[in-house]
Motif scaffolding. Structure first.
Motif, PDB file in Angstrom:
ATOM      1  N   ALA A  23       0.829  -1.205   0.000  1.00  0.00           N
ATOM      2  CA  ALA A  23       0.000   0.000   0.000  1.00  0.00           C
ATOM      3  C   ALA A  23       0.867   1.261   0.000  1.00  0.00           C
ATOM      4  CB  ALA A  23      -0.931   0.000   1.214  1.00  0.00           C
ATOM      5  N   PHE A  24       1.940   1.260   0.788  1.00  0.00           N
ATOM      6  CA  PHE A  24       2.799   2.432   0.847  1.00  0.00           C
ATOM      7  C   PHE A  24       3.583   2.600  -0.451  1.00  0.00           C
ATOM      8  CE2 PHE A  24       6.248   5.123   2.635  1.00  0.00           C
ATOM      9  CZ  PHE A  24       5.429   6.178   3.015  1.00  0.00           C
ATOM     10  N   ILE A  25       3.972   1.509  -1.070  1.00  0.00           N
ATOM     11  CA  ILE A  25       4.639   1.583  -2.377  1.00  0.00           C
ATOM     12  C   ILE A  25       3.695   2.213  -3.396  1.00  0.00           C
ATOM     13  CG2 ILE A  25       5.453   0.172  -4.326  1.00  0.00           C
ATOM     14  CD1 ILE A  25       6.731  -1.703  -2.163  1.00  0.00           C
ATOM     15  N   ASP A  26       2.448   1.760  -3.423  1.00  0.00           N
ATOM     16  CA  ASP A  26       1.465   2.336  -4.351  1.00  0.00           C
ATOM     17  C   ASP A  26       1.279   3.832  -4.109  1.00  0.00           C
ATOM     18  OD1 ASP A  26       1.024  -0.085  -5.626  1.00  0.00           O
ATOM     19  OD2 ASP A  26      -0.775  -0.557  -4.460  1.00  0.00           O
ATOM     20  N   LEU A  27       1.146   4.213  -2.857  1.00  0.00           N
ATOM     21  CA  LEU A  27       0.970   5.618  -2.508  1.00  0.00           C
ATOM     22  C   LEU A  27       2.189   6.449  -2.921  1.00  0.00           C
ATOM     23  CD1 LEU A  27      -0.798   7.741  -1.063  1.00  0.00           C
ATOM     24  CD2 LEU A  27       0.354   7.089   1.054  1.00  0.00           C
ATOM     25  N   THR A  28       3.360   5.923  -2.694  1.00  0.00           N
ATOM     26  CA  THR A  28       4.591   6.628  -3.055  1.00  0.00           C
ATOM     27  C   THR A  28       4.708   6.762  -4.570  1.00  0.00           C
ATOM     28  OG1 THR A  28       5.640   5.754  -1.059  1.00  0.00           O
ATOM     29  CG2 THR A  28       7.107   6.647  -2.753  1.00  0.00           C
ATOM     30  N   GLU A  29       4.343   5.720  -5.312  1.00  0.00           N
ATOM     31  CA  GLU A  29       4.384   5.786  -6.775  1.00  0.00           C
ATOM     32  C   GLU A  29       3.419   6.844  -7.301  1.00  0.00           C
ATOM     33  OE1 GLU A  29       3.635   1.680  -7.624  1.00  0.00           O
ATOM     34  OE2 GLU A  29       5.765   1.236  -7.860  1.00  0.00           O
ATOM     35  N   GLN A  30       2.251   6.961  -6.688  1.00  0.00           N
ATOM     36  CA  GLN A  30       1.289   7.991  -7.096  1.00  0.00           C
ATOM     37  C   GLN A  30       1.857   9.384  -6.843  1.00  0.00           C
ATOM     38  OE1 GLN A  30      -2.489   7.252  -5.156  1.00  0.00           O
ATOM     39  NE2 GLN A  30      -2.428   5.093  -5.742  1.00  0.00           N
ATOM     40  N   GLU A  31       2.462   9.564  -5.688  1.00  0.00           N
ATOM     41  CA  GLU A  31       3.071  10.851  -5.347  1.00  0.00           C
ATOM     42  C   GLU A  31       4.209  11.173  -6.316  1.00  0.00           C
ATOM     43  OE1 GLU A  31       3.128  14.287  -3.057  1.00  0.00           O
ATOM     44  OE2 GLU A  31       1.763  12.608  -2.750  1.00  0.00           O
ATOM     45  N   ALA A  33       4.576  10.198  -9.371  1.00  0.00           N
ATOM     46  CA  ALA A  33       4.061  10.496 -10.709  1.00  0.00           C
ATOM     47  C   ALA A  33       3.680  11.966 -10.852  1.00  0.00           C
ATOM     48  CB  ALA A  33       2.856   9.604 -11.011  1.00  0.00           C
ATOM     49  N   ALA A  34       3.356  12.610  -9.750  1.00  0.00           N
ATOM     50  CA  ALA A  34       2.946  14.014  -9.797  1.00  0.00           C
ATOM     51  C   ALA A  34       4.126  14.982  -9.680  1.00  0.00           C
ATOM     52  CB  ALA A  34       1.941  14.288  -8.683  1.00  0.00           C
ATOM     53  N   LEU A  35       5.319  14.469  -9.463  1.00  0.00           N
ATOM     54  CA  LEU A  35       6.485  15.331  -9.273  1.00  0.00           C
ATOM     55  C   LEU A  35       7.262  15.540 -10.558  1.00  0.00           C
ATOM     56  CD1 LEU A  35       7.964  13.895  -5.941  1.00  0.00           C
ATOM     57  CD2 LEU A  35       6.706  16.035  -6.247  1.00  0.00           C
ATOM     58  N   THR A  36       7.916  16.678 -10.637  1.00  0.00           N
ATOM     59  CA  THR A  36       8.861  16.917 -11.721  1.00  0.00           C
ATOM     60  C   THR A  36      10.214  16.398 -11.256  1.00  0.00           C
ATOM     61  OG1 THR A  36       9.332  19.131 -10.868  1.00  0.00           O
ATOM     62  CG2 THR A  36       7.639  18.960 -12.574  1.00  0.00           C
ATOM     63  N   PRO A  37      11.112  16.107 -12.198  1.00  0.00           N
ATOM     64  CA  PRO A  37      12.434  15.618 -11.798  1.00  0.00           C
ATOM     65  C   PRO A  37      13.119  16.608 -10.850  1.00  0.00           C
ATOM     66  CG  PRO A  37      12.116  15.323 -14.146  1.00  0.00           C
ATOM     67  CD  PRO A  37      10.951  16.138 -13.649  1.00  0.00           C
ATOM     68  N   GLY A  38      13.810  16.054  -9.883  1.00  0.00           N
ATOM     69  CA  GLY A  38      14.517  16.877  -8.915  1.00  0.00           C
ATOM     70  C   GLY A  38      14.792  16.088  -7.651  1.00  0.00           C
ATOM     71  N   PHE A  39      15.189  16.811  -6.623  1.00  0.00           N
ATOM     72  CA  PHE A  39      15.581  16.153  -5.378  1.00  0.00           C
ATOM     73  C   PHE A  39      14.455  15.312  -4.777  1.00  0.00           C
ATOM     74  CE2 PHE A  39      15.878  15.968  -0.771  1.00  0.00           C
ATOM     75  CZ  PHE A  39      17.111  15.346  -0.617  1.00  0.00           C
ATOM     76  N   ALA A  40      13.241  15.853  -4.715  1.00  0.00           N
ATOM     77  CA  ALA A  40      12.126  15.119  -4.104  1.00  0.00           C
ATOM     78  C   ALA A  40      11.853  13.822  -4.863  1.00  0.00           C
ATOM     79  CB  ALA A  40      10.872  15.986  -4.050  1.00  0.00           C
ATOM     80  N   ALA A  41      11.881  13.888  -6.183  1.00  0.00           N
ATOM     81  CA  ALA A  41      11.634  12.689  -6.990  1.00  0.00           C
ATOM     82  C   ALA A  41      12.735  11.652  -6.774  1.00  0.00           C
ATOM     83  CB  ALA A  41      11.532  13.058  -8.471  1.00  0.00           C
TER      84      ALA A  41
END
Length: 79
Positions: A23-31, A33-41
């Motif tokens: 479940a946490f992997i799925d949630l993290t993948e969704q998050e 997908a909404a990010l642009t390349p960079g440190f957070a991604a």
């Protein structure tokens, strides 16, 4: 017989951990997908790698193997 009981409890706990990691992997993948390349991604990609490794470990202990995950994207700073 107590050894068998412990093994059953370990398998049950491993299944719970694996399910929560899924479940946490799925949630993290969704998050991600909404990010642009960079440190957070990149940070999330590294976290996904660690979670997937942990998931494989729990799956082996529980007797449940991972059939597939979403495509694995390498971190941009990978060698």
């Amino acid at each position: 017989m107590p050894a068998q009981k412990v093994a059953d409890e370990v398998r049950k706990a491993s299944r719970i951990h694996a399910r929560l990691l899924d479940a946490f992997i799925d949630l993290t993948e969704q998050e991600l997908a909404a990010l642009t390349p960079g440190f957070a991604a990149e940070s999330l990609l590294e976290s996904l790698e660690r979670m997937r490794d942990a998931r494989k470990s729990y799956g082996s202990t529980a007797g449940v193997m991972v059939i597939s995950n979403m495509s694995l994207s390498p971190a941009s700073n990978a060698a």
